[in-house]
Design a protein around this motif. Sequence first.
Motif, PDB file in Angstrom:
ATOM      1  N   SER A 141       0.794  -1.237   0.000  1.00 27.56           N
ATOM      2  CA  SER A 141       0.000   0.000   0.000  1.00 27.56           C
ATOM      3  C   SER A 141       0.823   1.283   0.000  1.00 27.56           C
ATOM      4  N   HIS A 142       2.136   1.181  -0.229  1.00 25.35           N
ATOM      5  CA  HIS A 142       2.942   2.405  -0.241  1.00 25.35           C
ATOM      6  C   HIS A 142       3.840   2.485  -1.487  1.00 25.35           C
ATOM      7  N   ASN A 143       3.344   1.903  -2.588  1.00 25.07           N
ATOM      8  CA  ASN A 143       4.041   1.979  -3.882  1.00 25.07           C
ATOM      9  C   ASN A 143       5.425   1.346  -3.822  1.00 25.07           C
ATOM     10  N   ALA A 144       5.532   0.204  -3.154  1.00 26.37           N
ATOM     11  CA  ALA A 144       6.799  -0.527  -3.107  1.00 26.37           C
ATOM     12  C   ALA A 144       7.161  -1.033  -4.506  1.00 26.37           C
ATOM     13  N   GLN A 145       8.457  -1.149  -4.759  1.00 25.87           N
ATOM     14  CA  GLN A 145       8.941  -1.678  -6.022  1.00 25.87           C
ATOM     15  C   GLN A 145       9.410  -3.128  -5.901  1.00 25.87           C
ATOM     16  N   LEU A 146       9.773  -3.527  -4.682  1.00 27.46           N
ATOM     17  CA  LEU A 146      10.219  -4.901  -4.446  1.00 27.46           C
ATOM     18  C   LEU A 146       9.573  -5.415  -3.169  1.00 27.46           C
ATOM     19  N   LEU A 147       8.870  -6.545  -3.285  1.00 27.14           N
ATOM     20  CA  LEU A 147       8.301  -7.202  -2.113  1.00 27.14           C
ATOM     21  C   LEU A 147       9.218  -8.340  -1.678  1.00 27.14           C
ATOM     22  N   ILE A 148       9.476  -8.414  -0.379  1.00 26.28           N
ATOM     23  CA  ILE A 148      10.228  -9.514   0.217  1.00 26.28           C
ATOM     24  C   ILE A 148       9.247 -10.258   1.115  1.00 26.28           C
ATOM     25  N   LEU A 149       8.817 -11.436   0.697  1.00 20.49           N
ATOM     26  CA  LEU A 149       7.729 -12.142   1.382  1.00 20.49           C
ATOM     27  C   LEU A 149       8.209 -13.506   1.855  1.00 20.49           C
ATOM     28  N   ASP A 150       8.306 -13.671   3.159  1.00 21.92           N
ATOM     29  CA  ASP A 150       8.769 -14.928   3.746  1.00 21.92           C
ATOM     30  C   ASP A 150       7.566 -15.738   4.223  1.00 21.92           C
ATOM     31  N   GLU A 151       7.246 -16.789   3.479  1.00 24.97           N
ATOM     32  CA  GLU A 151       6.136 -17.691   3.806  1.00 24.97           C
ATOM     33  C   GLU A 151       4.825 -16.941   4.068  1.00 24.97           C
ATOM     34  N   PRO A 152       4.387 -16.078   3.154  1.00 26.98           N
ATOM     35  CA  PRO A 152       3.176 -15.288   3.425  1.00 26.98           C
ATOM     36  C   PRO A 152       1.897 -16.108   3.451  1.00 26.98           C
ATOM     37  N   THR A 153       1.909 -17.315   2.872  1.00 34.98           N
ATOM     38  CA  THR A 153       0.691 -18.125   2.822  1.00 34.98           C
ATOM     39  C   THR A 153       0.686 -19.255   3.842  1.00 34.98           C
ATOM     40  N   ALA A 154       1.696 -19.304   4.717  1.00 33.83           N
ATOM     41  CA  ALA A 154       1.785 -20.400   5.690  1.00 33.83           C
ATOM     42  C   ALA A 154       0.567 -20.414   6.606  1.00 33.83           C
ATOM     43  N   GLY A 155      -0.026 -21.581   6.775  1.00 33.66           N
ATOM     44  CA  GLY A 155      -1.145 -21.743   7.691  1.00 33.66           C
ATOM     45  C   GLY A 155      -2.492 -21.326   7.150  1.00 33.66           C
ATOM     46  N   LEU A 156      -2.556 -20.912   5.886  1.00 32.00           N
ATOM     47  CA  LEU A 156      -3.821 -20.440   5.322  1.00 32.00           C
ATOM     48  C   LEU A 156      -4.562 -21.565   4.611  1.00 32.00           C
ATOM     49  N   ASP A 157      -5.895 -21.468   4.616  1.00 34.07           N
ATOM     50  CA  ASP A 157      -6.670 -22.425   3.842  1.00 34.07           C
ATOM     51  C   ASP A 157      -6.638 -22.034   2.373  1.00 34.07           C
ATOM     52  N   VAL A 158      -7.215 -22.875   1.533  1.00 40.07           N
ATOM     53  CA  VAL A 158      -7.121 -22.690   0.083  1.00 40.07           C
ATOM     54  C   VAL A 158      -7.720 -21.357  -0.356  1.00 40.07           C
ATOM     55  N   ILE A 159      -8.880 -20.994   0.187  1.00 42.20           N
ATOM     56  CA  ILE A 159      -9.547 -19.754  -0.210  1.00 42.20           C
ATOM     57  C   ILE A 159      -8.706 -18.544   0.178  1.00 42.20           C
ATOM     58  N   ALA A 160      -8.201 -18.543   1.407  1.00 40.87           N
ATOM     59  CA  ALA A 160      -7.378 -17.420   1.867  1.00 40.87           C
ATOM     60  C   ALA A 160      -6.102 -17.296   1.038  1.00 40.87           C
ATOM     61  N   ARG A 161      -5.498 -18.438   0.673  1.00 41.45           N
ATOM     62  CA  ARG A 161      -4.291 -18.401  -0.172  1.00 41.45           C
ATOM     63  C   ARG A 161      -4.595 -17.803  -1.531  1.00 41.45           C
ATOM     64  N   ASP A 162      -5.709 -18.206  -2.118  1.00 41.03           N
ATOM     65  CA  ASP A 162      -6.082 -17.679  -3.440  1.00 41.03           C
ATOM     66  C   ASP A 162      -6.298 -16.168  -3.372  1.00 41.03           C
ATOM     67  N   GLU A 163      -6.963 -15.704  -2.339  1.00 46.38           N
ATOM     68  CA  GLU A 163      -7.207 -14.268  -2.196  1.00 46.38           C
ATOM     69  C   GLU A 163      -5.904 -13.502  -2.042  1.00 46.38           C
ATOM     70  N   LEU A 164      -4.989 -14.056  -1.260  1.00 45.45           N
ATOM     71  CA  LEU A 164      -3.713 -13.389  -1.054  1.00 45.45           C
ATOM     72  C   LEU A 164      -2.899 -13.344  -2.348  1.00 45.45           C
ATOM     73  N   LEU A 165      -2.900 -14.448  -3.089  1.00 46.32           N
ATOM     74  CA  LEU A 165      -2.167 -14.484  -4.357  1.00 46.32           C
ATOM     75  C   LEU A 165      -2.780 -13.525  -5.376  1.00 46.32           C
ATOM     76  N   ASP A 166      -4.100 -13.373  -5.352  1.00 44.78           N
ATOM     77  CA  ASP A 166      -4.755 -12.396  -6.231  1.00 44.78           C
ATOM     78  C   ASP A 166      -4.272 -10.977  -5.915  1.00 44.78           C
ATOM     79  N   MET A 167      -4.100 -10.675  -4.623  1.00 43.24           N
ATOM     80  CA  MET A 167      -3.587  -9.370  -4.228  1.00 43.24           C
ATOM     81  C   MET A 167      -2.213  -9.127  -4.847  1.00 43.24           C
ATOM     82  N   LEU A 168      -1.365 -10.150  -4.819  1.00 45.36           N
ATOM     83  CA  LEU A 168      -0.008 -10.011  -5.356  1.00 45.36           C
ATOM     84  C   LEU A 168      -0.025  -9.848  -6.874  1.00 45.36           C
ATOM     85  N   ARG A 169      -0.901 -10.576  -7.554  1.00 42.25           N
ATOM     86  CA  ARG A 169      -0.978 -10.452  -9.018  1.00 42.25           C
ATOM     87  C   ARG A 169      -1.439  -9.047  -9.411  1.00 42.25           C
ATOM     88  N   GLU A 170      -2.402  -8.512  -8.696  1.00 44.40           N
ATOM     89  CA  GLU A 170      -2.878  -7.163  -8.981  1.00 44.40           C
ATOM     90  C   GLU A 170      -1.778  -6.128  -8.731  1.00 44.40           C
TER      91      GLU A 170
END
Length: 281
Positions: A141-170
């Motif tokens: 949310s602050h116009n970053a140019q490089l994301l460093i993401l360490d296990e951002p989907t750990a512990g999430l169910d399938v729906i939550a993972r899909d939503e999070l990955l959609d955020m990254l694609r956008e």
Amino acid sequence: MLKIENLKKHYDNFFLECSLQVNPGQVTGLIGQNGSGKSTTFKAILDLIHPDGGSITLFGKDNQDITPEDKEKLGVVLSDSGFSGYLRIKDIIPILENMYRQFDSSFFIKQVQRFSLPMDKQIKDFSTGMKAKLKVLVAISHNAQLLILDEPTAGLDVIARDELLDMLREFLEEDDERSILISSHISSDLESLCDDLYMIHDGKIILHEDTDILLSNYALLKVDNKQYEALDKSYILRVKKESYGYSCLTNERQYYLENYPNITIEAGSIDELITMMIRGK
């Protein structure tokens, strides 16, 4: 965007020595078992630990020369980081506004509403998925140019993972120069998101390949003892003894399809690739 050359970090029972690169406009995955060196690498990039050797170049600069303005170009999610659980989302908005000059509060609030995150609830009462989404929202949310993401989907169910990955694609679609370095032990996340993958084991990079090539050229050959003896092993990377004979990992799937029509050839998943690279000989 990011280049690591011969990074070294020594602990009593662990030694990290790795090199990797993240190019502008690309998503690079770092995969490996827990304890393989993923988090240590991330902490070295962020100058949270002091390396024993090697170099890290970020945005074309040595990471020791990175300015506060450069740091604002980073969006970071670490497994052991986050805001105090006693804060609410409405409490952290003014904090973010003061931390980042380009923090987009209207975008942030819109995404909070989109993902049904409560503004007035203490973060400690959030579900695992809600906490994960909040971390990623802060990072993008602050116009970053490089994301460093360490296990951002750990512990999430399938729906939550899909939503999070959609955020990254956008996030990536808004600017074709943006990049992501992401670690995960959930291979399906990386298959659909990453342009290339590094595999780390016991502190060392044991494989680097474009994701498309991994999925199209790599395969598992399932052969009995007789077939194994007759097999051309020029393009075999790893071999694992099985009850039926042998499982063989190759990066030349087409060669074996054309020359050995009677053996079983399977397009291996990234999980199977990891298993073969680590447990095979």
